[in-house]
Scaffold this motif. Sequence first.
Motif, short mmCIF file in Angstrom:
data_model
loop_
_atom_site.label_atom_id
_atom_site.label_comp_id
_atom_site.label_asym_id
_atom_site.label_seq_id
_atom_site.Cartn_x
_atom_site.Cartn_y
_atom_site.Cartn_z
N ARG A 65 0.84 -1.19 0.00
CA ARG A 65 0.00 0.00 0.00
C ARG A 65 0.88 1.24 0.00
NH1 ARG A 65 -2.58 -3.44 3.83
NH2 ARG A 65 -4.66 -4.07 3.17
N PRO A 66 0.41 2.31 -0.64
CA PRO A 66 1.19 3.56 -0.65
C PRO A 66 1.46 4.05 0.77
CG PRO A 66 -0.60 3.66 -2.24
CD PRO A 66 -0.84 2.43 -1.42
N GLY A 67 2.69 4.45 1.02
CA GLY A 67 3.02 5.04 2.29
C GLY A 67 3.25 4.07 3.44
N GLU A 68 3.15 2.76 3.19
CA GLU A 68 3.35 1.82 4.28
C GLU A 68 4.83 1.75 4.67
OE1 GLU A 68 2.02 -2.00 3.02
OE2 GLU A 68 3.70 -2.35 1.68
N SER A 69 5.10 1.22 5.85
CA SER A 69 6.47 1.14 6.35
C SER A 69 7.25 0.06 5.62
CB SER A 69 6.45 0.83 7.84
OG SER A 69 5.99 -0.50 8.06
N GLU A 70 8.57 0.19 5.70
CA GLU A 70 9.43 -0.83 5.11
C GLU A 70 9.26 -2.16 5.84
OE1 GLU A 70 12.04 -2.40 2.33
OE2 GLU A 70 10.89 -0.52 2.37
N ARG A 73 6.27 -3.87 4.34
CA ARG A 73 6.55 -4.37 2.98
C ARG A 73 7.40 -5.64 3.01
NH1 ARG A 73 6.03 -2.14 -1.96
NH2 ARG A 73 7.37 -2.93 -3.62
#
Length: 256
Positions: A65-70, A73
């Motif tokens: 999702r856009p803006g999610e944390s590393e 991910r």
Amino acid sequence: TIGLAQALRTIQPHAASANRHVVQSLMTVLAGIRPIVPEALRAGEARWFRKMFGRQARRLGLSPRPGESEDARQLRPALLRFVTDAGDDRRLGAKAAVLAKRWLRDRNAVDGSMVATVLESAARHGNRELFELFRTELAKSEDRRDRRYLFRALGSFQDPALTQAALDLLLSTEFDIRESAQIAWKLSEDPRRGQLAYQFMKHNFDALVTLLPRDAAARFPGWGAQLCDAVSRDDMEAFFRDRIAKYTGGPRNLAQ
């Protein structure tokens, strides 16, 4: 030193951690005890894993999702793989199957970091239709990375008939065995089904040696790497004793 039961109670609250290093460490520990869990307790084990990790797996979903944390991910593929496999989560597996079919039509349908996980998760509870879709795509695809994804997905089906059909591809002329061997390697990573890859190798040793490059058989002991009991150890020793020495690196691989 604490007992296993106390250790499991201690780690359970940390399964919901947002820190991927914590969650991945827990999954590694739990994966290590799976081979010793008796057959009669496996359904309960899977329920426990779903209870521990399922909520976070569903929250993360199958796509970045856009803006999610590393952390999110990087945790997503490992967590999805664990929950659909060790946790036997069929709902997530079904969602993965939908996404896998989209990927077959459009390679952009799945984020690059998730392709292997999506295909393998879809396969775990996949049917003959999905198996044949993967097989047909292999016959068409020339991309070596995509072919690796697909071969390893074929090694992920849990239906015994599909597992055997996948292993049989190693002996067919349909695919180059240097690629299709990924099916057996993927299967050998499974603590519950690794025996199938090992037995296939034993029953077809001479044929496999003929098809593969000269010293490829040196790695065959790895197909039994998940077998963690004295009977299997003795069986491997007896089977390979007079075979492995002729292949470069074979004796060392067997000893390890």
